[in-house]
Design an enzyme around this catalytic site. Structure first.
Site, mmCIF file in Angstrom:
data_model
loop_
_atom_site.group_PDB
_atom_site.id
_atom_site.type_symbol
_atom_site.label_atom_id
_atom_site.label_comp_id
_atom_site.label_asym_id
_atom_site.label_seq_id
_atom_site.Cartn_x
_atom_site.Cartn_y
_atom_site.Cartn_z
ATOM 1 N N HIS A 1 -3.840 -5.221 -0.234
ATOM 2 C CA HIS A 1 -3.389 -5.685 1.089
ATOM 3 C C HIS A 1 -3.378 -7.209 1.116
ATOM 4 C CE1 HIS A 1 -3.248 -1.863 3.293
ATOM 5 N NE2 HIS A 1 -4.111 -1.483 2.370
ATOM 6 N N GLU B 1 -2.267 -9.065 3.356
ATOM 7 C CA GLU B 1 -2.569 -9.513 4.726
ATOM 8 C C GLU B 1 -4.063 -9.486 5.020
ATOM 9 O OE1 GLU B 1 -1.532 -6.603 3.868
ATOM 10 O OE2 GLU B 1 -2.186 -5.021 5.240
ATOM 11 N N CYS C 1 0.838 -1.199 0.000
ATOM 12 C CA CYS C 1 0.000 0.000 0.000
ATOM 13 C C CYS C 1 0.879 1.258 0.000
ATOM 14 C CB CYS C 1 -1.006 -0.029 1.154
ATOM 15 S SG CYS C 1 -2.364 1.135 0.930
#
Lengths: 255, 208
Positions: B188, B190, B81
């Site tokens: 993202h 994650e 990001c």
């Protein structure tokens, strides 16, 4: 293409999850950590977690709780309740929140939305707008819907966008928990007035309601709680049905 | 493998650490630039404003340490990001206000065009640029797999060869960059569940 999000909302009070009707008549519906784990397994698009007593009780967010929940949450997590300062936001992001929902404090704390957006970016600020119908028209309510204001939700949402909000979480207090359908008109009025995504909330009872608020209410996403707590319907079933109607839905290994 | 996750006050570090653990790595949160030479791979997460992100890295002495480890010692690097955006030459923040970036990927960071709703929030498709599996990071990711995005700005690389993936939002934008052992992703991983873990595992494998 950007997918339409179906977002379960978890309301937290005291020590567990609750759900009410019209922001009142709360029933206990389970444990927070367990719910987050189930939704993670079910690969939901995003979760909204709101501590509905924090602001009214003058409490800061419960960072330990969010830390525990985030450890089991490999999907985006929006956290709200009790956020009144940039420091609160910083700590919530550090323990695993991806976005923060700011409602009452956006009204009561001058410059909060702008300061949080400056520091962490507009994309992590979800401005929560709770709306009641009054004889004068729609009006924003604060403090979990208990305190009326004279703010018009359309004007207020425009102001929140200008200050730096990245999304609007738009809840109809009267529809909340009724499972009678979203306030589609309200959603369209706000959604058409702003350039940021609007998440419709309050009233979902079946897939038809979700379809209506997406199609006619121009919502970018739909949040819901009762329908998952009190019916057999799952986020995936709603998404499968909407996908059949041509709505863009996230690919999933569970289809 | 020890993976350093840089903490510089720019958002959600915990989720990246947890996801790396699930993918089999040993993540170490790095607050102190002097400890950067103890890890075998580096992840730079982060959300928020470009200028603030660069200032925060500079204040903590990370810029020299990163240059020495990533450019000098060729330690594999993944920016997520804002961490991807900081790789660019410069970043825009408000009209005609520019900040210098790390400059490892030539190009600018600018606001997404307003023909779609901005921020770009939610799940969107990622199309790897190299469909033959030549790029280690995106290897095995089927074209059009959905990943989670939440951002208002994006990298516009000068060189088409820097595109590791693209995502359609109005016009397609660059959703991942690559330069040898340096990668950046706008999405993202994650927070993208199984698809995200595959990308993180690819990174860890490439770093071995």
């Amino acid at each position: 293409m950007l997918k339409t999000r179906i977002m379960p909302t978890l309301l937290y009070r005291g020590s567990g999850l609750v759900k009410g009707v019209g922001f009142d008549a709360w029933r206990t519906v389970g444990a927070a950590l367990q719910a987050v784990r189930v939704y993670n397994l079910r690969q939901v698009d995003e979760l909204v977690f709101l501590d509905i007593d924090a602001t009214r009780e003058g409490r800061a967010p419960d960072y330990g709780l969010i830390d525990d929940l985030a450890d089991d949450c490999f999907m985006p997590l929006t956290v709200g309740g009790g956020i009144r300062s940039v420091e609160h936001v910083k700590r919530l992001l550090e323990v695993g929140a991806d976005k923060v929902s700011i409602g009452s404090a956006a009204i009561e704390v001058e410059g909060l939305v702008a300061n949080v957006a400056d520091r962490f970016g507009a994309q992590c600020v979800v401005a929560s707008v709770d709306v009641r119908s009054t004889p004068e028209g729609w009006r924003v309510a604060r403090r979990s819907g208990t305190c009326p204001t004279d703010l018009c939700p359309i004007e207020w949402s425009r102001r929140l966008e200008a200050e730096g909000a990245g999304e609007i979480l738009l809840t109809s207090v009267e529809r909340d928990g009724t499972m009678q359908g979203y306030d589609v008109e309200l959603c369209r009025a706000v959604s058409d007035a702003v350039g940021i995504p609007v998440i419709a909330s309050g009233g979902a009872g079946c897939t038809d309601h979700v379809r209506a608020v997406l199609r006619e209410g121009n919502a970018s996403a739909a949040a819901m709680a009762s329908v998952f707590h009190f019916t057999e319907l799952t986020p995936l079933e709603i998404k499968a049905e909407l996908r059949g109607d041509g709505f863009p839905m996230r690919s999933s290994s569970l289809w | 493998m020890n993976v350093g996750v840089i903490r510089y006050g720019a958002g959600n570090i915990d989720s990246v650490v947890r996801a790396l653990e699930v993918c089999g790595a040993t993540p170490l949160v790095i607050d102190d630039a002097a400890l950067l030479d103890t890890v075998g791979a580096i992840v730079l997460p982060g959300v928020g404003a470009f200028g603030h992100g660069m200032a925060a890295l500079r204040e903590r002495g990370f810029i020299e340490a990163l240059q020495s480890e990533v450019l000098g010692n060729e330690i594999p690097f993944l920016g997520i990001c804002l961490g991807m955006q900081l790789l660019a030459t410069r970043g825009e923040e408000g009209p005609e206000r520019w900040h210098d970036g790390l400059g490892w990927i030539e190009g600018d960071v600018s606001r997404l065009p307003a023909d779609e709703r901005v921020p770009h929030v939610g799940w969107n498709e990622v199309y790897p640029a190299d469909t033959d599996g030549g790029d280690a990071l995106m290897r095995g990711i089927d074209p059009g797999r959905d990943f989670y995005f939440v951002h208002s700005y994006r990298v516009v690389p000068d060189d088409a060869a820097a595109w590791a993936a693209s995502t359609p939002y109005g016009a397609p934008f660059c959703s991942a960059v690559v330069r040898e052992h340096i990668w950046g992703v706008q999405f993202h991983p994650e927070k993208s569940q199984s698809a995200g873990f595959e990308v993180l595992k690819n990174f860890l494998e490439a770093a071995c």
